[in-house]
Write an enzyme that holds these catalytic residues in place. Structure first.
Site, PDB file in Angstrom:
ATOM      1  N   GLU A  53      -3.624 -26.773  -2.626  1.00  9.92           N
ATOM      2  CA  GLU A  53      -2.918 -26.700  -1.720  1.00  9.92           C
ATOM      3  C   GLU A  53      -1.633 -28.648  -2.363  1.00  9.92           C
ATOM      4  O   GLU A  53      -0.583 -28.691  -2.831  1.00  9.92           O
ATOM      5  CB  GLU A  53      -2.119 -25.863  -0.691  1.00  9.92           C
ATOM      6  CG  GLU A  53      -1.076 -26.276  -0.768  1.00  9.92           C
ATOM      7  CD  GLU A  53      -0.456 -25.795   1.168  1.00  9.92           C
ATOM      8  OE1 GLU A  53      -1.629 -25.241   1.890  1.00  9.92           O
ATOM      9  OE2 GLU A  53       0.291 -25.640   1.800  1.00  9.92           O
TER      10      GLU A  53
ATOM     11  N   ASP B  51       8.061 -30.535   5.389  1.00  8.59           N
ATOM     12  CA  ASP B  51       8.107 -29.194   6.713  1.00  8.59           C
ATOM     13  C   ASP B  51       8.417 -30.440   7.619  1.00  8.59           C
ATOM     14  O   ASP B  51       8.622 -30.418   9.087  1.00  8.59           O
ATOM     15  CB  ASP B  51       6.674 -28.840   7.649  1.00  8.59           C
ATOM     16  CG  ASP B  51       7.161 -26.573   6.041  1.00  8.59           C
ATOM     17  OD1 ASP B  51       7.953 -27.221   4.882  1.00  8.59           O
ATOM     18  OD2 ASP B  51       6.697 -26.230   6.522  1.00  8.59           O
TER      19      ASP B  51
HETATM   20  C1  GLC Z   1       4.866 -24.517   3.412  1.00  8.57           C
HETATM   21  C2  GLC Z   1       5.910 -26.049   2.692  1.00  8.57           C
HETATM   22  C3  GLC Z   1       6.596 -25.365   1.934  1.00  8.57           C
HETATM   23  C4  GLC Z   1       6.942 -24.548   1.466  1.00  8.57           C
HETATM   24  C5  GLC Z   1       6.000 -22.916   1.543  1.00  8.57           C
HETATM   25  C6  GLC Z   1       5.012 -22.301   0.679  1.00  8.57           C
HETATM   26  O1  GLC Z   1       5.643 -24.365   4.119  1.00  8.57           O
HETATM   27  O2  GLC Z   1       6.286 -27.060   3.312  1.00  8.57           O
HETATM   28  O3  GLC Z   1       7.645 -26.217   0.702  1.00  8.57           O
HETATM   29  O4  GLC Z   1       7.964 -23.906   0.504  1.00  8.57           O
HETATM   30  O5  GLC Z   1       4.530 -23.586   2.205  1.00  8.57           O
HETATM   31  O6  GLC Z   1       4.567 -22.293  -0.073  1.00  8.57           O
END
Ligand code: GLC
Length: 438
Positions: A410, A169
């Site tokens: 995470e 992101d």
């Molecule tokens: C965040 C991460 C993305 C992932 C999502 C759900 O947005 O950047 O890569 O898919 O979370 O885990």
């Protein structure tokens, strides 16, 4: 901890996040089904419940748009901090969105073909064939969309219209481009009047991760404003790229596409199907086009601005993704491995998502420094492919140590391995199972 008990714990995380036909990334924080998350999750699930692994991928298909797009999120009404209500996306503004399944209007890296083949490898030939037949058409349509919609000038690279499409992101190459462009009036106003704190108070994600571990409120607002712009254009790519300043041919995305193309060819061959000629031509082009992203001076690959064709020369974890693509020369691969071994990447718990000598580096901030399990996994696959066994083993062992020490969170500090983000994160658990069992 021995590997059996680590796997047992990982299975517990995945079952806690199991919602029947799909798995959420983490309870409370991420209530929806995400595209590349489900692919990574299925890669782990296949080791102990192959039917459930297949289900994880099959459930993605119900979100596929009639033009082939696979959305990055299939939205749920379950409560959770990352809300993304269907009203926010209004995917039904596009004539191609499914009638009764609310989704986002953008995609995520095409990990699907790899996940399908990884499951296939666990099945005897007859079952493998029938599994591939169930998935084949959807993947072909998806890859056609990745080219016909997202490579409008037929240059070989697929373009992305939001950093969320890369899955990384707030990765520096994207944020740098976004900061350089003029922001929406209301964002400039909020910033100038120092009003970010109001939005910060409204943030739900901070209940699950410390403030210094998420992206800044201002960056969050910038990403939301782009999302709103895409919605205003009803997710119509022609209207979007005529006005958009942020179309980028992302390095990670295209490397994953190259690998996915190979996997799609494996699927087609196994079931005796011929891929459409035009698609094959496009696929071949991507491997050559990757060379356009190479910068001889710095000895690295980069993402590229779609309109200007300028390389965005900011190093990040994407630098190593050509190893995963598997189409670069051994010589180039060696250069990348030397870089991986250089001090700014060889932290105690590699691989930092931004090198430590970069101005962008922040040890615990989301995609701007921490070590993530999925990017480690992708690089490990690439290192193994090119025969760099020792380097692969090192990243693998340190990844395992991270979760032994701090659980399935995470992301992690690349320096001391301290946990960051939310706890009990599905792809961390799934990919540790895969690393321990492959
Ligand atoms: C965040 C991460 C993305 C992932 C999502 C759900 O947005 O950047 O890569 O898919 O979370 O885990």
């Amino acid at each position: 901890m021995n590997s059996e008990s680590l796997i047992g714990k990982a299975i517990e995380v995945l079952s806690q996040n199991d919602r029947g036909d799909h798995t959420v990334p983490a309870k409370d924080l991420y209530p929806h089904q995400w595209l590349w998350d489900s692919c990574f999750i299925a890669i782990g699930l296949r080791h102990y419940d192959i039917v459930r692994a297949q289900q994880e991928l099959l459930s993605l298909l119900k979100g596929q748009w009639s033009n082939g797009m696979m959305p990055n999120m299939i939205l749920s009404r379950e409560k959770g901090a990352v809300r993304h209500k269907p009203e926010l996306w209004q995917s039904n503004l596009s004539p191609y969105s499914p009638d009764s399944v609310p989704t986002s209007g953008i995609t995520q890296p095409p990990m699907l073909a790899e996940a399908v083949v990884k499951i296939g490898k666990k099945l005897p030939l007859r079952e493998r064939r029938s599994w591939y037949r169930r998935m084949y058409k959807a993947i072909v349509k998806y890859h056609e969309w990745l080219y016909y919609e997202r490579d409008p000038h037929n240059e070989g690279l697929s373009l992305q219209i939001h950093s969320w499409e890369t899955g990384l992101d707030n990765t520096p190459p994207w944020m740098n481009e976004l900061h350089e462009h003029q922001q929406a009036f209301w964002i400039r106003f909020v910033h100038a009047a120092k009003l970010e704190f109001i939005f910060t108070l409204l943030r739900q994600d901070r209940k699950f991760a410390l403030p210094g571990e998420r992206l800044s409120t201002l960056d969050g607002l910038i990403l939301y404003s782009i999302q709103r712009r895409l919605r205003r254009k009803a997710y119509d790519i022609k209207r979007i790229i005529n006005h958009s300043q942020v179309a980028i041919e992302d390095l990670t995305f295209n490397c994953i596409l190259i690998r996915a193309n190979k996997m799609l060819q494996t699927i087609a061959k196994t079931i005796g199907e011929e891929l459409p000629e035009e698609l094959l031509k496009r696929m071949r082009k991507t491997e050559n086009a990757l060379e356009d992203l190479w910068d001889e001076h710095t000895g690295q690959y980069y993402s590229r601005n779609f309109a200007s064709h300028d390389l965005i020369k900011i190093p990040s974890i994407a630098t190593f993704m050509p190893l995963y693509a598997g189409c670069i020369s051994k010589d180039r691969a060696k250069k990348l491995v030397d870089l991986l071994k250089s001090p700014s990447y060889s932290t105690r718990y590699p691989i930092p998502t931004v090198p430590t000598n970069s101005d962008w580096f922040q040890e615990k901030v989301y995609w701007q420094g921490p070590t993530w399990m999925n990017t480690n996994w992708l690089v490990i696959q690439g290192l193994e492919h090119y025969g760099f066994k020792e380097a692969a083993e090192h990243v693998k062992q340190q990844s395992i140590k991270l979760v032994e020490k701090n659980g399935f969170c995470e992301y992690f500090s690349p320096k001391d391995g301290e946990p960051a983000g939310t706890e009990d994160f599905s792809w961390t658990a799934a990919l540790i199972i895969d690393l321990l069992q492959s």
